[in-house]
Design a protein around this motif. Structure first.
Motif, PDB file in Angstrom:
ATOM      1  N   GLN A 119       0.832  -1.218   0.000  1.00 23.09           N
ATOM      2  CA  GLN A 119       0.000   0.000   0.000  1.00 23.09           C
ATOM      3  C   GLN A 119       0.858   1.255   0.000  1.00 23.09           C
ATOM      4  N   TYR A 120       0.294   2.310  -0.544  1.00 24.43           N
ATOM      5  CA  TYR A 120       0.930   3.619  -0.434  1.00 24.43           C
ATOM      6  C   TYR A 120       0.776   4.091   1.010  1.00 24.43           C
ATOM      7  N   SER A 121       1.705   4.966   1.465  1.00 26.49           N
ATOM      8  CA  SER A 121       1.595   5.477   2.837  1.00 26.49           C
ATOM      9  C   SER A 121       0.384   6.407   2.931  1.00 26.49           C
ATOM     10  N   THR A 122      -0.082   6.664   4.141  1.00 30.97           N
ATOM     11  CA  THR A 122      -1.246   7.554   4.332  1.00 30.97           C
ATOM     12  C   THR A 122      -0.960   8.923   3.710  1.00 30.97           C
ATOM     13  N   PHE A 167      -8.163   4.656 -16.718  1.00 30.49           N
ATOM     14  CA  PHE A 167      -8.549   3.406 -17.355  1.00 30.49           C
ATOM     15  C   PHE A 167      -7.766   2.234 -16.725  1.00 30.49           C
ATOM     16  N   GLY A 168      -6.458   2.442 -16.509  1.00 32.39           N
ATOM     17  CA  GLY A 168      -5.604   1.404 -15.908  1.00 32.39           C
ATOM     18  C   GLY A 168      -6.138   0.990 -14.547  1.00 32.39           C
ATOM     19  N   ALA A 169      -6.490   1.984 -13.715  1.00 26.19           N
ATOM     20  CA  ALA A 169      -6.971   1.695 -12.355  1.00 26.19           C
ATOM     21  C   ALA A 169      -8.285   0.896 -12.410  1.00 26.19           C
ATOM     22  N   ILE A 170      -9.179   1.313 -13.315  1.00 25.30           N
ATOM     23  CA  ILE A 170     -10.482   0.629 -13.435  1.00 25.30           C
ATOM     24  C   ILE A 170     -10.287  -0.795 -13.975  1.00 25.30           C
ATOM     25  N   TYR A 171      -9.411  -0.913 -14.983  1.00 27.54           N
ATOM     26  CA  TYR A 171      -9.120  -2.224 -15.582  1.00 27.54           C
ATOM     27  C   TYR A 171      -8.608  -3.192 -14.510  1.00 27.54           C
ATOM     28  N   HIS A 172      -7.681  -2.737 -13.672  1.00 26.47           N
ATOM     29  CA  HIS A 172      -7.124  -3.618 -12.645  1.00 26.47           C
ATOM     30  C   HIS A 172      -8.185  -4.009 -11.612  1.00 26.47           C
ATOM     31  N   HIS A 173      -9.007  -3.035 -11.234  1.00 29.82           N
ATOM     32  CA  HIS A 173      -9.958  -3.294 -10.163  1.00 29.82           C
ATOM     33  C   HIS A 173     -11.090  -4.220 -10.618  1.00 29.82           C
ATOM     34  N   PHE A 174     -11.657  -3.928 -11.793  1.00 29.47           N
ATOM     35  CA  PHE A 174     -12.864  -4.663 -12.205  1.00 29.47           C
ATOM     36  C   PHE A 174     -12.590  -5.828 -13.143  1.00 29.47           C
ATOM     37  N   TRP A 175     -11.485  -5.790 -13.879  1.00 25.61           N
ATOM     38  CA  TRP A 175     -11.189  -6.840 -14.849  1.00 25.61           C
ATOM     39  C   TRP A 175     -10.210  -7.855 -14.263  1.00 25.61           C
ATOM     40  N   VAL A 176      -9.024  -7.354 -13.870  1.00 24.93           N
ATOM     41  CA  VAL A 176      -8.001  -8.259 -13.307  1.00 24.93           C
ATOM     42  C   VAL A 176      -8.384  -8.644 -11.866  1.00 24.93           C
ATOM     43  N   LYS A 177      -9.120  -7.765 -11.205  1.00 25.63           N
ATOM     44  CA  LYS A 177      -9.557  -7.948  -9.807  1.00 25.63           C
ATOM     45  C   LYS A 177      -8.361  -8.131  -8.864  1.00 25.63           C
ATOM     46  N   ASP A 178      -7.358  -7.255  -9.001  1.00 25.76           N
ATOM     47  CA  ASP A 178      -6.214  -7.306  -8.075  1.00 25.76           C
ATOM     48  C   ASP A 178      -6.286  -6.116  -7.104  1.00 25.76           C
ATOM     49  N   ASN A 179      -5.146  -5.844  -6.412  1.00 26.87           N
ATOM     50  CA  ASN A 179      -5.194  -4.831  -5.344  1.00 26.87           C
ATOM     51  C   ASN A 179      -4.615  -3.475  -5.742  1.00 26.87           C
ATOM     52  N   VAL A 180      -4.434  -3.247  -7.057  1.00 22.98           N
ATOM     53  CA  VAL A 180      -3.779  -2.011  -7.494  1.00 22.98           C
ATOM     54  C   VAL A 180      -4.547  -0.765  -7.023  1.00 22.98           C
ATOM     55  N   LEU A 181      -5.852  -0.713  -7.253  1.00 25.69           N
ATOM     56  CA  LEU A 181      -6.637   0.454  -6.833  1.00 25.69           C
ATOM     57  C   LEU A 181      -6.728   0.519  -5.300  1.00 25.69           C
ATOM     58  N   LYS A 182      -6.885  -0.656  -4.692  1.00 26.29           N
ATOM     59  CA  LYS A 182      -6.994  -0.697  -3.224  1.00 26.29           C
ATOM     60  C   LYS A 182      -5.751  -0.110  -2.556  1.00 26.29           C
ATOM     61  N   SER A 183      -4.580  -0.280  -3.203  1.00 32.61           N
ATOM     62  CA  SER A 183      -3.331   0.190  -2.593  1.00 32.61           C
ATOM     63  C   SER A 183      -3.331   1.706  -2.428  1.00 32.61           C
ATOM     64  N   MET A 184      -4.228   2.413  -3.138  1.00 32.92           N
ATOM     65  CA  MET A 184      -4.291   3.880  -3.040  1.00 32.92           C
ATOM     66  C   MET A 184      -5.541   4.335  -2.288  1.00 32.92           C
ATOM     67  N   LEU A 185      -6.333   3.404  -1.764  1.00 30.80           N
ATOM     68  CA  LEU A 185      -7.559   3.758  -1.036  1.00 30.80           C
ATOM     69  C   LEU A 185      -7.357   3.505   0.468  1.00 30.80           C
ATOM     70  N   PRO A 186      -8.180   4.147   1.331  1.00 28.19           N
ATOM     71  CA  PRO A 186      -8.028   3.920   2.781  1.00 28.19           C
ATOM     72  C   PRO A 186      -8.182   2.438   3.119  1.00 28.19           C
ATOM     73  N   SER A 187      -7.229   1.880   3.876  1.00 27.88           N
ATOM     74  CA  SER A 187      -7.257   0.431   4.125  1.00 27.88           C
ATOM     75  C   SER A 187      -8.473   0.039   4.973  1.00 27.88           C
ATOM     76  N   ARG A 188      -9.003   1.008   5.792  1.00 26.30           N
ATOM     77  CA  ARG A 188     -10.156   0.665   6.651  1.00 26.30           C
ATOM     78  C   ARG A 188     -11.415   0.375   5.838  1.00 26.30           C
ATOM     79  N   TRP A 189     -11.424   0.753   4.563  1.00 28.17           N
ATOM     80  CA  TRP A 189     -12.576   0.426   3.707  1.00 28.17           C
ATOM     81  C   TRP A 189     -12.672  -1.073   3.419  1.00 28.17           C
ATOM     82  N   PHE A 190     -11.557  -1.784   3.638  1.00 30.16           N
ATOM     83  CA  PHE A 190     -11.528  -3.196   3.222  1.00 30.16           C
ATOM     84  C   PHE A 190     -11.401  -4.142   4.396  1.00 30.16           C
ATOM     85  N   ASN A 191     -11.903  -3.706   5.557  1.00 32.08           N
ATOM     86  CA  ASN A 191     -11.850  -4.570   6.745  1.00 32.08           C
ATOM     87  C   ASN A 191     -12.831  -5.731   6.620  1.00 32.08           C
TER      88      ASN A 191
END
Ligand code: HEM
Length: 178
Positions: free
Chosen positions: A6-9, A154-178
């Motif tokens: 993840q990216y830092s806060t 487009f890259g962020a959306i492609y990774h999140h919805f198509w590849v379904k990996d953690n690329v977009l999540k790495s830039m979002l608040p981690s508490r959203w994914f508890n």
């Protein structure tokens, strides 16, 4: 702590604040005919455009310093060499554009600028053709930035919805994914 890089806060805050400001700074001149009315005229609209541009400039410098100090998480696996090179290149060029755009905006005008109506920033007097040159740089780099932003989103959306990996999540608040 989540089990993906993840990216830092601080990096997340700088990223999302920059995203909002870049959206506004591009929207203002492109929709100036419609927005000037609500902002009390073209003068106010461009004061806002320029002031947001100055904030983006310093935010980008700060982001680069933070990256040098903290480094970047490896969000894409080693095997995806092409995607890693593509994403790093797009990011690097975008940082460069976020510095060139405010600088060229400042240098293309022979008039001093008013930062948020609070601070007067004196102009640098240059020959007319040099102002003209920076004007062209500003317009060309603005459209280049818009193109790269589309690719980036487009890259962020492609990774999140198509590849379904953690690329977009790495830039979002981690508490959203508890
Ligand atoms: C990241 C920062 C910036 C971005 C992304 C940006 C982007 C843009 C865009 C998209 C346009 C419209 C181009 C068009 O009409 O086709 C524009 C116009 C303009 N920008 Fe910026 N800008 C930034 C910063 C600045 C700064 C700091 C200044 C001045 C100090 C500035 C001064 C201007 C002016 C005067 C125009 C109107 C140019 C014209 O009508 O020909 N900009 N900018």
């Amino acid at each position: 702590m989540k089990n993906y890089p993840q990216y830092s806060t601080k990096q997340k805050w700088i990223h999302w604040l920059t995203a909002i400001l870049v959206f506004l700074v591009i929207l203002l001149p492109l929709l100036k005919e419609h927005l000037a009315y609500y902002l009390g005229g073209m003068g106010n609209l461009f004061t806002l455009h320029k002031s947001i541009g100055v904030i983006i400039f310093f935010l980008t410098l700060w982001r680069i310093i933070v990256i040098i100090k903290q480094g970047l998480p490896k969000v894409l696996p080693k095997e995806e060499k092409f995607q890693r090179i593509l994403s790093k290149s797009v990011q690097g060029i975008m940082y460069l554009l976020l510095l060139i755009l405010p600088l060229s905006g400042y240098l293309m005008s022979g008039r001093s600028m008013n930062f948020l109506g609070l601070i007067q920033i004196p102009s640098i007097n240059l020959p007319n053709h040099v102002h003209g040159f920076f004007h062209s740089v500003h317009i060309v780099t603005a459209y280049l930035l818009i193109a790269l932003l589309c690719l980036h989103i487009f890259g962020a959306i492609y990774h999140h919805f198509w590849v379904k990996d953690n690329v977009l999540k790495s830039m979002l608040p981690s508490r959203w994914f508890n």
